[in-house]
Structures are given as structure tokens and as C-alpha cells.
Design a protein around this motif. Structure first.
Motif, short mmCIF file in Angstrom:
data_model
loop_
_atom_site.label_atom_id
_atom_site.label_comp_id
_atom_site.label_asym_id
_atom_site.label_seq_id
_atom_site.Cartn_x
_atom_site.Cartn_y
_atom_site.Cartn_z
N ARG A 217 0.83 -1.20 0.00
CA ARG A 217 0.00 0.00 0.00
C ARG A 217 0.87 1.25 0.00
O ARG A 217 0.56 2.24 -0.69
CB ARG A 217 -0.92 -0.01 1.22
CG ARG A 217 -2.06 -1.04 1.11
CD ARG A 217 -2.85 -1.09 2.39
NE ARG A 217 -3.98 -2.01 2.28
CZ ARG A 217 -4.73 -2.40 3.30
NH1 ARG A 217 -4.48 -1.92 4.52
NH2 ARG A 217 -5.73 -3.24 3.11
N HIS A 218 1.94 1.19 0.77
CA HIS A 218 2.87 2.32 0.82
C HIS A 218 3.48 2.56 -0.57
O HIS A 218 3.60 3.71 -1.02
CB HIS A 218 3.96 2.01 1.84
CG HIS A 218 5.07 3.01 1.86
ND1 HIS A 218 4.97 4.22 2.49
CD2 HIS A 218 6.31 2.99 1.30
CE1 HIS A 218 6.09 4.90 2.34
NE2 HIS A 218 6.92 4.17 1.62
N LEU A 219 3.84 1.47 -1.26
CA LEU A 219 4.41 1.60 -2.60
C LEU A 219 3.39 2.18 -3.57
O LEU A 219 3.72 3.02 -4.41
CB LEU A 219 4.89 0.23 -3.08
CG LEU A 219 5.47 0.18 -4.50
CD1 LEU A 219 6.66 1.12 -4.64
CD2 LEU A 219 5.88 -1.24 -4.85
N LEU A 220 2.15 1.74 -3.49
CA LEU A 220 1.11 2.28 -4.36
C LEU A 220 0.90 3.77 -4.10
O LEU A 220 0.63 4.55 -5.02
CB LEU A 220 -0.21 1.52 -4.15
CG LEU A 220 -0.20 0.06 -4.64
CD1 LEU A 220 -1.53 -0.61 -4.28
CD2 LEU A 220 0.04 0.00 -6.14
N ASP A 221 1.04 4.18 -2.84
CA ASP A 221 0.94 5.61 -2.53
C ASP A 221 2.07 6.39 -3.20
O ASP A 221 1.87 7.50 -3.70
CB ASP A 221 0.98 5.83 -1.01
CG ASP A 221 -0.32 5.40 -0.33
OD1 ASP A 221 -1.34 5.30 -1.04
OD2 ASP A 221 -0.30 5.15 0.88
N LEU A 222 3.25 5.79 -3.21
CA LEU A 222 4.38 6.45 -3.86
C LEU A 222 4.17 6.60 -5.36
O LEU A 222 4.58 7.59 -5.97
CB LEU A 222 5.67 5.65 -3.61
CG LEU A 222 6.28 5.73 -2.20
CD1 LEU A 222 7.46 4.77 -2.11
CD2 LEU A 222 6.72 7.14 -1.87
N LEU A 223 3.52 5.60 -5.97
CA LEU A 223 3.33 5.60 -7.42
C LEU A 223 2.11 6.39 -7.85
O LEU A 223 1.95 6.66 -9.04
CB LEU A 223 3.21 4.16 -7.93
CG LEU A 223 4.45 3.28 -7.70
CD1 LEU A 223 4.17 1.85 -8.15
CD2 LEU A 223 5.65 3.84 -8.43
N ASP A 228 -1.97 13.07 -2.01
CA ASP A 228 -1.72 14.42 -1.49
C ASP A 228 -0.83 14.43 -0.25
O ASP A 228 -0.14 15.40 0.01
CB ASP A 228 -3.05 15.11 -1.15
CG ASP A 228 -3.90 15.32 -2.40
OD1 ASP A 228 -3.30 15.49 -3.48
OD2 ASP A 228 -5.14 15.29 -2.30
N THR A 229 -0.87 13.39 0.53
CA THR A 229 -0.14 13.39 1.79
C THR A 229 1.32 13.07 1.56
O THR A 229 1.72 12.47 0.55
CB THR A 229 -0.75 12.37 2.77
OG1 THR A 229 -0.67 11.08 2.16
CG2 THR A 229 -2.20 12.70 3.05
N ASP A 230 2.16 13.45 2.52
CA ASP A 230 3.58 13.14 2.44
C ASP A 230 3.79 11.65 2.68
O ASP A 230 3.31 11.09 3.66
CB ASP A 230 4.36 13.95 3.50
CG ASP A 230 4.32 15.44 3.19
OD1 ASP A 230 4.17 15.77 2.00
OD2 ASP A 230 4.41 16.23 4.14
N VAL A 231 4.52 11.02 1.77
CA VAL A 231 4.78 9.59 1.87
C VAL A 231 6.27 9.41 2.17
O VAL A 231 7.12 9.83 1.39
CB VAL A 231 4.41 8.87 0.56
CG1 VAL A 231 4.67 7.38 0.69
CG2 VAL A 231 2.95 9.12 0.23
#
Length: 362
Positions: A217-223, A228-231
Motif C-alpha cells: 500500500r505504501h508503494l502504491l501511494d508512492l506511485l 496528497d499526503t507526504d509519503v
């Protein structure tokens, strides 16, 4: 432009002051002159969409203008049409050039029969000027094509780099957790006689699976470009947690850290984390149970990482690898102008070493 040439050509002050291919006296404008001027200049409105049609009509209008000796300012439309045709004409370019060149000779002959005394040198110079106009258009066309090709190559390289980056991140995240889960599940087979240890082993598998889902999930947030949030990305500050997770999978790991981590998610910190993660994954795969030593040293200008196994454990043959992990690590380190090596030791173990300059960015 077409309307401007038409209007200016019809003004009394500019009549007879246009392009003059012969030395015949200018003829006063009449109704036919209006039609010739319109034929000479108005086709410029379609010079981009239909460059061949525009060039043929303008050339015909120019020829009539010279034959009837109007000598209108609208004759300026011919080099403009030639530049546009050289830049925008897609097919039959050579045929167009040959036909127009061939049509120039009958025009010269007709003017000569009308009494023109222009010399061959002047006629040849005018022809070269028309060739120059076409050449300018052809140069613009080739420049535009080269720029389009350059942008296409850049787009392809960007897409390839992005695919490589995504594949590399997926490899790092998925391989580590899945390898740990497989090793833990294999060990749980032999703990059926010890319910407490079996329960602990299965709990470890569950925890590893949850961490895998969280990291994905963290990786998908990066991609995700719309996130909008800081990852945050992992860094050397998370290495102790990584080492502890590997120990829970049954790998004896000794961890030593010198100096102080910057605690940031910079590129050097991130790459150092990935090196340790991939090295521990390979230790679980190929040297399960071997003594594994992780050393990380934080210097003023670089981070040094060394991960080695002594080859005393049991090699796991069922977990194959593609070699993508080490290749990806080498690329990451070299992108930061660092040094990377992965060598087999004399005792059967394996050691990975890296020197990563700080202050660089991927």
C-alpha cells in the motif's frame, strides 16, 4: 497574410511594384488583375493543410501575373508557398520539385516571345532564389522531424525508466516478505509436536503478511501521482526493525551500526536500506540458518554497508532468484556515484559491500 497581400496589391500606390521576372512594362490593373491577384495570394490560407494545392495555385497565379505583366505585390506569395510546401508537403516531394522546375522553362520562353530581354543569369538567379525558399522549408521540416524523434526517444526512455523503477520497488518489497513467509511456513511443518512454537511460527507468518500488505500500500501511494499526503520512504533508521523481522524468520543476524543516521528519507539512506533488505532476503533464500553479519557505518560524506554470511547454514534450493535484485542494487548505487560489489567467499558464504555518497539524489 493572404488578405493583406491581396489588399496591398490592389492599392494604386503599389500597382506595378511587385516581383518582375521580365523587363516588360507594367500593365494597368483591370478586372482580370483582381482575379490573378486573388489566385496568387488567397491560396496561402490553405498552405499548411493542402500545401501542394496552395503551391500549384499560387504558381499558376504568379505565371499569369508575369505573362499579363501586372507585376503585383502578390507575387511575394510564391516564395511563401514554396517554404510552406517544403515544410508541410508529405508525399510526392521530388515529383513536385521536378514539375515546378519543368514549368519554369515554358514561362521563361513565353516571356521571351513577348519581348523580354532578361538575360540567362538573371533568370537563373531567380530560379535559385525559388530553390532557396524550398530548401528553407525542407530544413524546417527536417528540424521538426528531428525534434519529434528526440521527444519520442525521451518519452520511451522515461517510460522504460519508470517501469524499471516500479519493477525494482516491487521486487524489493514483495520478495523480502514473501521469502520470509515461505521460510517461516516451511519451518512450521516441523513444529506440529510443539503447539506453542507452532502458534508462534504461524503468528510470525501472519505478521509478515500484514507487513507485506502495508508495504505494498505504501508503494502504491508512492506511485500514485494524485496522492496528497507526504509519503515517507524507508531509511537506515528502520534497519533495526528489518533485522528483527529477519530474525523472526529464523535467520541469525548480528547488526552493528557506527555513527549516527541522519534519520531522513534521502536517496543514500534509502539505497542503504534496500541493500540490507535485499542481502537479508538472499540470506534467507540461499543460506538459511547461516550466521549473517550486517555492518552499517555513517560517515561525513558516505554510508558504508557490508552484509555477509559464513555459509554454515543450509542452502534453500527451492527458492530461486532472477538476479534482478543485485542488478537493481548496483544500478541504484552507481546512480549516486557509489561503489557496489557482491562476491562469494572462500567458506561458501557471500558478502555484499557498498559505499554510498550522501548528499546525492536519484
Amino acid at each position: 497574410m493572404a488578405l493583406l497581400l491581396t489588399v496591398v496589391s490592389l492599392l494604386p500606390e503599389f500597382q506595378g511594384n511587385g516581383t518582375q521576372l521580365s523587363d516588360l512594362p507594367a500593365r494597368p490593373h483591370d478586372a482580370l488583375a483582381v482575379a490573378v491577384i486573388a489566385l496568387e495570394s488567397l491560396p496561402l490560407t490553405v498552405r499548411r493543410r493542402w500545401p501542394a494545392v496552395s503551391l500549384v495555385l499560387v504558381s499558376l497565379g504568379f505565371a499569369l501575373d508575369q505573362l499579363f505583366t501586372y507585376h503585383a505585390v502578390a507575387g511575394t506569395a510564391l516564395p511563401i508557398a514554396l517554404v510552406s510546401a517544403g515544410a508541410h508537403l508529405e508525399r510526392h516531394r521530388r515529383v513536385t520539385v521536378l514539375l515546378l522546375s519543368a514549368a519554369y522553362l515554358p514561362l521563361v520562353v513565353a516571356l521571351d516571345r513577348l519581348g523580354s530581354n532578361e538575360g540567362p543569369a538573371d533568370l537563373a538567379l531567380f530560379y535559385l532564389a525559388l530553390v532557396l525558399a524550398w530548401a528553407i522549408g525542407a530544413w524546417l521540416r527536417s528540424t521538426r522531424a528531428a525534434e519529434a524523434e528526440r521527444r519520442r526517444h525521451i518519452a520511451q526512455a522515461t517510460r522504460a525508466a519508470e517501469r524499471t523503477r516500479i519493477a525494482r520497488e516491487l521486487h524489493d518489497v514483495v520478495t523480502h516478505h514473501v521469502t520470509a513467509m515461505v521460510v517461516q511456513a516451511e519451518a512450521a511443518r516441523y513444529l506440529t509436536a510443539a503447539p506453542e512454537r507452532l502458534d508462534a511460527a504461524l503468528s510470525a507468518v501472519t505478521d509478515t503478511g500484514r507487513r507485506a500488505i502495508s508495504d505494498l500500500r505504501h508503494l502504491l501511494d508512492l506511485l500514485n501521482p494524485d496522492h496528497d499526503t507526504d509519503v515517507s520512504t524507508p531509511s537506515t533508521a528502520d534497519l533495526r526493525t528489518l533485522v528483527e523481522q529477519t530474525r523472526q524468520a529464523g535467520q541469525p543476524v548480528e547488526y552493528t551500526e557506527e555513527g549516527e543516521s541522519a534519520g531522513s528519507s534521502g536517496s543514500a539512506e534509502f539505497v542503504a536500506y534496500r541493500i540490507v533488505q535485499e542481502s537479508l532476503t538472499n540470506a534467507l533464500k540461499y543460506a538459511h540458518g547461516s550466521r549473517t553479519v550486517v555492518r552499517v557505518r555513517h560517515g561525513e560524506k558516505e554510508i558504508s554497508v557490508e552484509v555477509g554470511t559464513d555459509g554454515s547454514g543450509q542452502r534453500t534450493g527451492s527458492l530461486g532468484g532472477s538476479g534482478r535484485g543485485l542488478a537493481g542494487l548496483r544500478e541504484r548505487v552507481e546512480a549516486l556515484d557509489g561503489e557496489f560489489s557482491a562476491d562469494r567467499q572462500a567458506d561458501g558464504g557471500f558478502v555484499v559491500r557498498a559505499r554510498i555518497p550522501t548528499g546525492s539524489s536519484l
